[in-house]
Write a protein that holds these residues in place. Structure first.
Motif, PDB file in Angstrom:
ATOM      1  N   ILE A  86       0.838  -1.203   0.000  1.00 24.02           N
ATOM      2  CA  ILE A  86       0.000   0.000   0.000  1.00 24.02           C
ATOM      3  C   ILE A  86       0.870   1.249   0.000  1.00 24.02           C
ATOM      4  CG2 ILE A  86      -1.950   1.151   1.113  1.00 24.02           C
ATOM      5  CD1 ILE A  86      -2.457  -1.747   0.046  1.00 24.02           C
ATOM      6  N   ALA A  87       2.013   1.192   0.677  1.00 23.31           N
ATOM      7  CA  ALA A  87       2.918   2.342   0.710  1.00 23.31           C
ATOM      8  C   ALA A  87       3.423   2.680  -0.688  1.00 23.31           C
ATOM      9  CB  ALA A  87       4.086   2.061   1.644  1.00 23.31           C
ATOM     10  N   GLY A  88       3.551   1.670  -1.544  1.00 19.25           N
ATOM     11  CA  GLY A  88       4.048   1.897  -2.896  1.00 19.25           C
ATOM     12  C   GLY A  88       2.973   2.215  -3.917  1.00 19.25           C
ATOM     13  N   LEU A  89       1.733   2.355  -3.455  1.00 19.20           N
ATOM     14  CA  LEU A  89       0.615   2.621  -4.366  1.00 19.20           C
ATOM     15  C   LEU A  89       0.624   4.104  -4.747  1.00 19.20           C
ATOM     16  CD1 LEU A  89      -1.818   1.211  -5.685  1.00 19.20           C
ATOM     17  CD2 LEU A  89      -3.151   1.775  -3.640  1.00 19.20           C
ATOM     18  N   LYS A  90       0.792   4.384  -6.011  1.00 21.72           N
ATOM     19  CA  LYS A  90       0.886   5.768  -6.465  1.00 21.72           C
ATOM     20  C   LYS A  90      -0.477   6.455  -6.392  1.00 21.72           C
ATOM     21  CE  LYS A  90       4.717   4.818  -9.640  1.00 21.72           C
ATOM     22  NZ  LYS A  90       5.158   4.814 -11.053  1.00 21.72           N
ATOM     23  N   PRO A  91      -0.498   7.794  -6.263  1.00 24.03           N
ATOM     24  CA  PRO A  91      -1.772   8.511  -6.236  1.00 24.03           C
ATOM     25  C   PRO A  91      -2.636   8.185  -7.457  1.00 24.03           C
ATOM     26  CG  PRO A  91      -0.001   9.973  -5.566  1.00 24.03           C
ATOM     27  CD  PRO A  91       0.649   8.707  -6.054  1.00 24.03           C
ATOM     28  N   TRP A  92      -3.897   7.964  -7.186  1.00 25.53           N
ATOM     29  CA  TRP A  92      -4.921   7.662  -8.186  1.00 25.53           C
ATOM     30  C   TRP A  92      -4.700   6.318  -8.880  1.00 25.53           C
ATOM     31  CZ3 TRP A  92      -8.853  10.104  -6.809  1.00 25.53           C
ATOM     32  CH2 TRP A  92      -8.711  11.360  -6.197  1.00 25.53           C
ATOM     33  N   ARG A  93      -4.043   5.424  -8.147  1.00 24.43           N
ATOM     34  CA  ARG A  93      -3.965   4.035  -8.543  1.00 24.43           C
ATOM     35  C   ARG A  93      -4.668   3.193  -7.480  1.00 24.43           C
ATOM     36  NH1 ARG A  93      -2.951   2.464 -13.709  1.00 24.43           N
ATOM     37  NH2 ARG A  93      -1.565   3.949 -14.698  1.00 24.43           N
ATOM     38  N   ASP A 108     -12.202 -10.729   3.979  1.00 22.85           N
ATOM     39  CA  ASP A 108     -12.882 -10.093   2.849  1.00 22.85           C
ATOM     40  C   ASP A 108     -11.841  -9.802   1.782  1.00 22.85           C
ATOM     41  OD1 ASP A 108     -14.963  -9.079   1.357  1.00 22.85           O
ATOM     42  OD2 ASP A 108     -15.153  -7.197   2.458  1.00 22.85           O
ATOM     43  N   ASP A 109     -12.314  -9.659   0.533  1.00 21.00           N
ATOM     44  CA  ASP A 109     -11.449  -9.098  -0.496  1.00 21.00           C
ATOM     45  C   ASP A 109     -11.974  -7.703  -0.796  1.00 21.00           C
ATOM     46  OD1 ASP A 109     -13.733 -10.102  -1.821  1.00 21.00           O
ATOM     47  OD2 ASP A 109     -12.621 -10.661  -3.613  1.00 21.00           O
ATOM     48  N   LEU A 110     -11.077  -6.806  -1.154  1.00 26.17           N
ATOM     49  CA  LEU A 110     -11.442  -5.390  -1.232  1.00 26.17           C
ATOM     50  C   LEU A 110     -10.563  -4.656  -2.227  1.00 26.17           C
ATOM     51  CD1 LEU A 110      -8.890  -4.517   0.662  1.00 26.17           C
ATOM     52  CD2 LEU A 110     -10.494  -4.795   2.528  1.00 26.17           C
ATOM     53  N   MET A 111     -10.970  -3.430  -2.533  1.00 29.86           N
ATOM     54  CA  MET A 111     -10.195  -2.558  -3.418  1.00 29.86           C
ATOM     55  C   MET A 111      -9.711  -1.358  -2.614  1.00 29.86           C
ATOM     56  SD  MET A 111     -10.301  -4.108  -6.364  1.00 29.86           S
ATOM     57  CE  MET A 111      -9.670  -2.838  -7.434  1.00 29.86           C
ATOM     58  N   ILE A 112      -8.426  -1.042  -2.758  1.00 25.54           N
ATOM     59  CA  ILE A 112      -7.818   0.082  -2.047  1.00 25.54           C
ATOM     60  C   ILE A 112      -7.295   1.073  -3.073  1.00 25.54           C
ATOM     61  CG2 ILE A 112      -6.008   0.809  -0.443  1.00 25.54           C
ATOM     62  CD1 ILE A 112      -6.115  -2.015   0.768  1.00 25.54           C
ATOM     63  N   THR A 113      -7.682   2.343  -2.932  1.00 24.18           N
ATOM     64  CA  THR A 113      -7.269   3.391  -3.867  1.00 24.18           C
ATOM     65  C   THR A 113      -6.552   4.504  -3.121  1.00 24.18           C
ATOM     66  OG1 THR A 113      -9.199   2.950  -5.255  1.00 24.18           O
ATOM     67  CG2 THR A 113      -8.065   5.031  -5.613  1.00 24.18           C
ATOM     68  N   MET A 178      -7.486  -0.077 -13.422  1.00 23.69           N
ATOM     69  CA  MET A 178      -7.010   0.126 -12.050  1.00 23.69           C
ATOM     70  C   MET A 178      -6.483   1.542 -11.817  1.00 23.69           C
ATOM     71  SD  MET A 178      -7.802  -2.685 -10.525  1.00 23.69           S
ATOM     72  CE  MET A 178      -6.831  -3.161  -9.092  1.00 23.69           C
ATOM     73  N   GLN A 179      -7.039   2.485 -12.552  1.00 21.98           N
ATOM     74  CA  GLN A 179      -6.757   3.903 -12.326  1.00 21.98           C
ATOM     75  C   GLN A 179      -8.037   4.565 -11.831  1.00 21.98           C
ATOM     76  OE1 GLN A 179      -5.243   5.947 -15.765  1.00 21.98           O
ATOM     77  NE2 GLN A 179      -4.967   7.890 -14.701  1.00 21.98           N
ATOM     78  N   ALA A 180      -7.886   5.567 -10.961  1.00 19.76           N
ATOM     79  CA  ALA A 180      -9.028   6.274 -10.386  1.00 19.76           C
ATOM     80  C   ALA A 180      -8.891   7.767 -10.628  1.00 19.76           C
ATOM     81  CB  ALA A 180      -9.127   5.982  -8.892  1.00 19.76           C
ATOM     82  N   ALA A 181      -9.989   8.486 -10.434  1.00 18.09           N
ATOM     83  CA  ALA A 181      -9.989   9.932 -10.641  1.00 18.09           C
ATOM     84  C   ALA A 181     -11.188  10.539  -9.922  1.00 18.09           C
ATOM     85  CB  ALA A 181     -10.043  10.266 -12.132  1.00 18.09           C
ATOM     86  N   GLY A 191     -16.680  10.057  -7.932  1.00 22.14           N
ATOM     87  CA  GLY A 191     -15.434   9.311  -8.010  1.00 22.14           C
ATOM     88  C   GLY A 191     -15.510   8.288  -9.131  1.00 22.14           C
ATOM     89  N   LEU A 192     -14.406   8.094  -9.837  1.00 16.63           N
ATOM     90  CA  LEU A 192     -14.359   7.160 -10.962  1.00 16.63           C
ATOM     91  C   LEU A 192     -13.219   6.174 -10.769  1.00 16.63           C
ATOM     92  CD1 LEU A 192     -14.458   9.586 -14.039  1.00 16.63           C
ATOM     93  CD2 LEU A 192     -16.351   8.191 -13.216  1.00 16.63           C
ATOM     94  N   SER A 193     -13.411   4.954 -11.205  1.00 18.78           N
ATOM     95  CA  SER A 193     -12.295   4.021 -11.341  1.00 18.78           C
ATOM     96  C   SER A 193     -12.555   3.164 -12.574  1.00 18.78           C
ATOM     97  CB  SER A 193     -12.134   3.138 -10.111  1.00 18.78           C
ATOM     98  OG  SER A 193     -13.224   2.252  -9.959  1.00 18.78           O
TER      99      SER A 193
END
Length: 377
Positions: A86-93, A108-113, A178-181, A191-193
């Motif tokens: 998670i620390a290496g997750l770039k902004p809006w990824r 659970d399985d989940l999505m982290i942005t 797997m990009q968000a905005a 919010g979009l992904s």
């Protein structure tokens, strides 16, 4: 609330989604799922499934939990609970990950942005209250968790999804898988992904509850878009080889058994430090005793969840999801078998109403994914 006479406990009434009246007006046949009334189909599961594979389908997934985490060192706090980097997750990824119990079982399985100023986490509707409780109990006091109940979630999926959504939200056109905005629609923050759970290209859109119906109407006014129910969502994700929590995954199954080793990031494999790391990394190195696999079913008889799997007269496993796959044109399933039976091409059998149905272990996905990935990578 009403009292359940057999247990003396208060029964929780089935909740309604913000779009409940919209679904009913569109002809949605409503069923109880994850504590909510949800549409299982409109025109029919087969037709809706094939529509998504060829056009664009709109799903209401507002039953899922949309959480926001902010505060000091949120990434490190999350890494104490999940096996992803998670620390290496770039902004809006965004990253698919797993909320793990102390023994490495999947809660659970989940999505982290990474939204820059905070982390967004989307959890499954059936266990969202348990997830929220687990997070509140295990996150440091200086991390703030908000449950965004005033926002709904729509998923637009299919090869024509990007073209349709771009007519309302032009920013989506340049996004990749797997990009968000963040964007606006009619003055409202959304919010979009570029993500989803059908194996097709598509988007998930988070909107204020009060504008969900207007946004859904604007999409469904387009020739390429139709509302799609839970039935087709299930057959689509099954063809895509995607597990459903509470069926294919649970707190007794770890990520390697669940064939989700990709969710354990390289740095975390080297450093550990997540719940159940000894068990999981041991299974990663030496293999687990059982594994989630795909199954191609001979004939036309569907093999459903709970069916026992056999090698000759020996019971070896169980089906966790199954049904007819419209795009494959045959029944398919997924389930758990011993490691030595997990090789694609292995012949086994499922028991359906006392009858043995031949099955063949198959690689997943059953049909190719059609995600739009970054060019060159």
């Amino acid at each position: 609330m009403t009292e359940n006479e057999s247990t003396g406990e208060e029964a929780v009434p089935t909740a309604t989604l913000p779009l409940d009246a919209w679904h009913r007006a569109k002809g949605g046949r409503m069923v109880e799922f994850a504590g909510y009334w949800m549409p299982i189909q409109y025109e029919g599961i087969m037709a809706e499934h094939l529509w998504v594979r060829e056009n664009a389908g709109l799903f209401d997934v507002s039953h899922m939990g949309q959480l926001s985490l902010s505060g000091e060192d949120v990434a490190a706090a999350l890494e104490a609970l999940v096996p992803g980097d998670i620390a290496g997750l770039k902004p809006w990824r965004m990253r698919y990950s797993l909320l793990l119990g102390d023994d490495g079982g999947i809660l659970d399985d989940l999505m982290i942005t990474n939204e820059g100023d905070q982390f967004a986490v989307v959890v499954n509707g059936a266990v969202k209250w348990e997830d929220i409780g687990h997070l509140r109990e295990n996150l440091p006091d200086d991390v703030t968790l908000n449950h965004n109940e005033d926002y709904g979630l729509l998923a637009l999926q299919g090869p024509k999804a990007a073209e349709a959504l771009a007519r309302l939200v032009p920013e989506c056109a340049d996004m990749v898988f797997m990009q968000a905005a963040r964007a606006t629609w009619n003055g409202h923050a959304i919010g979009l992904s570029r993500s989803g759970y059908t194996g097709e290209d598509g988007f998930e859109i988070s909107l204020p509850n009060e504008v969900l119906a207007a946004f859904a109407d604007a999409l469904c006014a387009m020739d390429a878009v139709k509302p799609i129910g839970l039935g087709a969502r299930d057959s689509l994700r099954l063809e895509a080889g995607l597990p459903l929590y509470g069926h294919d995954l649970n707190e007794e199954i770890d990520p390697i058994e669940g064939d989700l080793g990709f969710a354990i990031s390289k740095r975390r494999r080297e450093e550990g430090g997540f719940p159940g790391a000894a068990r999981i990394l041991g299974h990663l190195a030496d293999g687990s005793a059982r594994k989630r696999v795909g199954l191609l079913v001979d004939g036309k008889l569907p093999v459903r969840e709970g069916a026992k799997l056999f090698d000759g007269e020996e019971e070896i496993g169980v089906v966790t999801s199954g049904g007819f796959a419209p795009s494959v044109g045959a029944p398919i399933a997924m389930g758990y078998v011993p490691r030595d039976h997990a090789v694609p091409g292995t012949a086994i059998a499922a028991e359906v109403r006392g009858k043995r149905v031949p099955c063949t272990v198959a690689a997943m996905p059953f049909i190719p994914h059609h995600y739009v990935r970054k060019q060159g990578g």
